[in-house]
Design an enzyme around this catalytic site. Structure first.
Site, PDB file in Angstrom:
ATOM      1  N   ILE A 483     -13.487   4.683   0.614  1.00  0.00           N
ATOM      2  CA  ILE A 483     -13.085   6.353   0.162  1.00  0.00           C
ATOM      3  C   ILE A 483     -12.361   6.812  -0.844  1.00  0.00           C
ATOM      4  O   ILE A 483     -12.563   7.681  -1.192  1.00  0.00           O
ATOM      5  CB  ILE A 483     -13.109   6.889   1.279  1.00  0.00           C
ATOM      6  CG1 ILE A 483     -11.580   7.165   2.248  1.00  0.00           C
ATOM      7  CG2 ILE A 483     -14.461   6.465   2.750  1.00  0.00           C
ATOM      8  CD1 ILE A 483     -11.861   8.231   3.260  1.00  0.00           C
ATOM      9  N   GLY A 484     -12.390   5.266  -1.683  1.00  0.00           N
ATOM     10  CA  GLY A 484     -11.771   5.808  -2.554  1.00  0.00           C
ATOM     11  C   GLY A 484      -9.993   5.985  -2.840  1.00  0.00           C
ATOM     12  O   GLY A 484      -8.841   5.781  -3.482  1.00  0.00           O
ATOM     13  N   GLY A 486      -8.453   2.677  -1.508  1.00  0.00           N
ATOM     14  CA  GLY A 486      -8.281   1.421  -2.510  1.00  0.00           C
ATOM     15  C   GLY A 486      -8.222   0.483  -0.941  1.00  0.00           C
ATOM     16  O   GLY A 486      -7.735  -1.112  -1.351  1.00  0.00           O
ATOM     17  N   SER A 525      -6.612   8.065   8.981  1.00  0.00           N
ATOM     18  CA  SER A 525      -5.869   7.231   8.056  1.00  0.00           C
ATOM     19  C   SER A 525      -5.932   5.750   9.011  1.00  0.00           C
ATOM     20  O   SER A 525      -5.075   5.257   9.596  1.00  0.00           O
ATOM     21  CB  SER A 525      -4.595   8.264   8.303  1.00  0.00           C
ATOM     22  OG  SER A 525      -4.562   9.411   7.339  1.00  0.00           O
ATOM     23  N   ALA A 713       0.757  -2.538   9.306  1.00  0.00           N
ATOM     24  CA  ALA A 713       1.099  -1.162   8.650  1.00  0.00           C
ATOM     25  C   ALA A 713       0.212  -0.285   9.473  1.00  0.00           C
ATOM     26  O   ALA A 713       0.167  -0.213  10.145  1.00  0.00           O
ATOM     27  CB  ALA A 713       0.121  -1.352   7.502  1.00  0.00           C
ATOM     28  N   LYS A 714       0.581   0.915   8.992  1.00  0.00           N
ATOM     29  CA  LYS A 714       0.044   2.068   9.867  1.00  0.00           C
ATOM     30  C   LYS A 714      -0.683   2.634   8.678  1.00  0.00           C
ATOM     31  O   LYS A 714      -0.339   2.887   7.735  1.00  0.00           O
ATOM     32  CB  LYS A 714       1.289   3.602  10.191  1.00  0.00           C
ATOM     33  CG  LYS A 714       1.631   2.831  11.616  1.00  0.00           C
ATOM     34  CD  LYS A 714       3.332   3.415  11.683  1.00  0.00           C
ATOM     35  CE  LYS A 714       4.160   3.480  11.088  1.00  0.00           C
ATOM     36  NZ  LYS A 714       5.572   4.318  11.957  1.00  0.00           N
ATOM     37  N   GLY A 715      -1.502   4.286   9.202  1.00  0.00           N
ATOM     38  CA  GLY A 715      -2.213   4.768   8.121  1.00  0.00           C
ATOM     39  C   GLY A 715      -1.248   5.486   7.195  1.00  0.00           C
ATOM     40  O   GLY A 715      -0.171   6.317   7.707  1.00  0.00           O
ATOM     41  N   GLY A 717      -3.361   7.824   4.734  1.00  0.00           N
ATOM     42  CA  GLY A 717      -4.601   8.917   4.066  1.00  0.00           C
ATOM     43  C   GLY A 717      -4.079  10.319   3.897  1.00  0.00           C
ATOM     44  O   GLY A 717      -4.136  11.468   3.180  1.00  0.00           O
ATOM     45  N   GLU A 718      -3.639  10.967   5.504  1.00  0.00           N
ATOM     46  CA  GLU A 718      -3.798  12.548   5.524  1.00  0.00           C
ATOM     47  C   GLU A 718      -2.109  12.757   5.900  1.00  0.00           C
ATOM     48  O   GLU A 718      -2.060  13.332   5.373  1.00  0.00           O
ATOM     49  CB  GLU A 718      -4.342  12.423   7.140  1.00  0.00           C
ATOM     50  CG  GLU A 718      -5.847  12.408   7.318  1.00  0.00           C
ATOM     51  CD  GLU A 718      -6.662  12.578   8.100  1.00  0.00           C
ATOM     52  OE1 GLU A 718      -6.602  10.541   8.507  1.00  0.00           O
ATOM     53  OE2 GLU A 718      -7.468  12.597   8.602  1.00  0.00           O
TER      54      GLU A 718
HETATM   55 MO1  MOS Z   1     -10.425  11.567   7.196  1.00  0.00          MO
HETATM   56  S1  MOS Z   1     -10.539  14.307   7.262  1.00  0.00           S
HETATM   57  O1  MOS Z   1     -10.914  11.587   8.577  1.00  0.00           O
HETATM   58  O2  MOS Z   1     -11.921  11.746   5.981  1.00  0.00           O
END
Ligand code: MOS
Length: 763
Positions: A483-484, A486, A525, A713-715, A717-718
């Protein structure tokens, strides 16, 4: 050998050669050169264009729809509405599972609700035909503010009323906690609804070939769209293929299926032609979701030594017309972020006559942090303790919100300590104070905030194939969308790490229900920690098969061999080696297919990422203008998989957080029409280079957690957007002694309060 029979405990990478490096994206060139074909770029022979007629009213009943004129317009091939055969499709399941609405529901509960749709030869003909549809409305009273919506006499969005109780959470004895406190702070906060604004609009191209439907969709999850469209149309999953190569941003708004996909599929079936239906920006602001507006009250107690004694939180969230989850996760940080024995949280959802909320980057968390992190800042001030020190005093080892289950690892203290050091917190505080004493129109301040994200562990299911070809090139096959963030790059790096294949020789097949394996949507994430371990398992399976094939050639048992530097090598006698391309079994079968699945997460512990952010601002004492000068994000997300994409997320998350604090607000015509007032980027302001400083520093806390999953690894993005806005508000307070309690900052009000707080400074 399959993944199920792989040795269960592949060790974590001690000294990875590829993983962790700052590598550019594998698809960087096509993204930048414009050759990447996004779903909105798809053009098919004979393709028609669709447009949707939407309710201009926030609340109305459709009395009559007359499409006769539209059907006769030039270029029009089909018009669809609630009266069309097969169009009465249930939509928006309620809490009891019963649908709250349908595809073209004659009861419109928010502006932008779908009333009819047209397919025509050109986009212009489709829009003209939409305008030619005659509709009689009974306009009804609307309520678009959460507090008004739950007040007596408000027009009801649904028969049960607008108030939907959320969770009520309690631990310890809150009254006793406040009684034991030396200082108690109670504040009210509000946050404005933020609109989803990904660069690529929402939509799809749908095509039938016989009984087979294919949809090219800008989505975070092709399998989610497949199952929802199949359910809506009553089709077997196998007859719906969804392809989502590239997605120009989603941030949560593309996790679920929109009506547009079903409408495009119906129009395509009616006309026998492919149909393209992408929304306009105005439409997307109305129907693709939002971070719901909130009102929060938080009371907190602290002892002089920094011990937190009690939290009491009440949160109200506006779920829009169809979501009962407007207050979802608002209170999670209050429950979980800091050690506190006595906590009570109450949340309430309000239905309003406006677009439905949808997940937006860390649902609930930035709102909750806006309240919690400002209250913690205030508590620190009251007891004369540094805000970093107060937070470090209260770092929990267990997830209190989950009944005391221990965190597998927590980097919260490291984020606070190392982040403060890297930012130069002490020096910055002193420097800002000195600058303020020097006077002037611009007042300087520093602030910080911390956070964690409830998700980010990832988990099963995930299935991935890795195909190793005879020439040493690889095909990586997975269903997940990139989703952008990577994702493709990180997954290719994992393959490269295990098989020694350079990234340039790895071809990625992804996000296509017809050709790739099942994947949950990319969101929460969780994509890297969900798919990454499956990719590694598939690569390990490949390696094991190559070793087994080489064993026959080398006349050694497979257990004595390992794959190293593009060859199968005898562990005890490295001189005995066979380059992979010379393995006779591989030359015969041409390809080795490894399969990997995601292991279960370990039971009994919590896996989630942690964050601390620091910033420096200037506030204009006369105008209230807030300039963000610099930011530092210290983030612990387990192993850093790619330093470059890691830093990208930190910069992007801070950018979104700056928008939340300073610029973004959905403005509805409250008390009057209820309609959206700022329906374009001109008036709905996402942050630009004017608001976002060049000086954003990412400071990773690289803490691999091999016990969590195969990649450690953990997430990420959020968590990167959770503490940002609160850190800015705290810095503004440091600068001018005024708290911004409502997002986004209102400059006029801020300037007035600065003047009221320190009238002498104006002269
Ligand atoms: Mo996220 S808000 O789970 O794309």
């Amino acid at each position: 050998m399959t993944a199920e029979s792989r040795p269960p405990a592949a060790a974590g990478w001690a000294t990875p050669r590829v993983v962790g490096q700052p590598l550019p994206r594998v698809d960087a060139h096509e993204r930048v050169a414009g050759t990447a074909i996004f779903p909105s770029d798809v053009q098919l022979p004979g393709m028609l264009h669709a447009a949707v007629l939407r309710s201009p009213h926030a609340h109305a009943r459709v009395l009559r729809v007359d499409v006769a004129k539209a059907e006769r317009m030039p270029g029009v091939l089909a018009v669809l509405h609630d009266g069309s055969p097969g169009a009465q499709i249930a939509w928006h399941p309620g809490r009891d599972g019963k649908p709250l609405s349908r595809l073209f529901d004659p009861h419109c509960r928010h502006e932008g609700e779908e009333i009819a749709a047209v397919a025509a030869e050109t986009p212009y003909q489709a829009r003209d035909a939409v305008r030619a549809i005659a509709v009689d409305y009974e306009v009804l009273p609307a309520v678009v503010d959460a507090e008004e919506a739950i007040s007596p006499g408000a027009p009801a969005v649904h028969p049960g009323g607008n108030r939907v109780p959320g969770d009520r959470y309690e631990r310890g004895d809150v009254a006793a906690g406040f009684a034991a406190a030396d200082e108690v702070v109670e504040m009210r906060f509000s946050t404005a609804a933020e609109l989803h604004a990904p660069l690529e609009l929402h939509g799809c191209v749908a095509r039938w070939e016989g009984e087979q439907l294919t949809i090219w969709e800008s989505t975070q999850g092709v399998y989610a769209v497949q199952s929802e469209v199949a359910a809506a149309l009553g089709l077997p999953l196998a007859r719906v293929r969804v392809i989502g190569h590239y997605v120009g941003g989603g941030f949560g708004s593309k996790l679920a299926t929109g009506k547009w996909s079903v409408i495009a599929a119906l129009l395509s079936r009616l006309t026998g032609r492919p149909v393209r239906l992408f929304l306009t920006r105005e439409e997307s602001f109305l129907v693709t979701g939002n971070r719901p507006a909130s009102v929060m009250r938080l009371k907190a107690g602290v002892k002089r030594d920094g011990t937190l004694t009690a939290f009491e939180f009440e949160g109200l969230g506006a779920g829009g017309a169809y979501s009962p989850n407007g207050a979802g996760l608002l209170d999670w940080l209050v429950r979980d972020l800091y050690t506190c024995p006595n906590v009570r949280c109450t949340t309430t959802n309000a239905f309003i006559h406006a677009g439905t909320e949808r997940a937006m980057r860390a649902p609930g968390h930035p709102q909750g942090a806006w309240a919690l992190e400002q209250v913690i800042d205030e508590l620190a001030r009251r007891i004369g303790m540094d805000p970093v020190a107060l937070r470090r005093r209260n770092v929990p080892a267990v997830s209190q919100g989950r009944g005391g289950m221990p965190y597998l690892t927590t980097g919260l203290d490291a984020c606070l300590e190392e982040g403060a050091k890297a930012f130069g917190w002490e020096e910055a505080k002193a420097g800002a104070a000195a600058a303020r004493r020097a006077g002037g129109v611009w007042a300087r301040g520093v602030g910080m905030g911390a956070g964690l994200w409830i998700g980010g562990a990832g988990g099963d299911p995930a299935t991935v194939f890795v195909k190793y070809f005879v020439d040493g090139s690889v095909n990586l096959n997975m269903g997940a969308s990139d989703i952008g963030t990577g994702t493709k790059t990180v997954m290719a790096m994992i393959v490269s790490e295990e098989l020694g294949v350079p990234l340039a020789k790895i071809q990625i097949e992804h996000a296509d229900t017809g050709t790739t394996q099942f994947a949950t949507p990319s969101g929460g994430s969780k994509t890297v920690p969900t798919e990454g371990p499956a990719v590694r398992a598939a690569a390990l399976d490949c390696a094991a098969q190559l070793v087994a094939l080489a064993a026959a050639d080398l006349g050694l048992p497979a257990a004595a061999l390992e794959l190293r530097d593009g060859a199968v090598v005898a562990r005890e006698d490295p001189a005995r080696r066979l380059p992979l391309g010379e393995i006779s079994g591989l030359r015969r079968q041409r390809v080795v297919v490894g399969k990997g699945t995601r292991e279960r997460n370990p039971a009994g512990s919590v896996i989630c990422p942690f964050a601390a952010q620091f910033c420096e601002v200037e506030v204009n004492r006369l105008t209230g203008e807030v300039r963000v000068l610099r930011f530092l994000g210290a983030h612990e997300s387990g192993r850093v998989m790619n330093r470059m994409t890691f830093d990208n997320q930190v910069c992007g998350g801070i950018t979104m957080g700056i928008g939340f604090a300073l610029t973004e607000r959905r403005t509805l015509d409250r008390g009057q029409t209820g309609k959206l007032c700022n329906f374009a980027w001109h008036d709905y302001k996402i942050p630009t280079a004017l608001e976002v400083p060049a000086a954003i520093v990412s400071h990773p806390i690289d803490l691999p957690v091999p016990e969590a999953n195969l990649i450690g690894a953990k997430g990420l993005g959020e968590p990167v957007t959770i503490p940002t806005a609160a850190a800015i508000a705290n810095a503004v307070f440091d600068a001018v002694g005024v708290r911004i309690t409502d997002t986004p900052v209102n400059l006029t009000r801020l300037a007035g309060r600065i003047a009221a707080a320190a009238p002498a400074e104006r002269s």
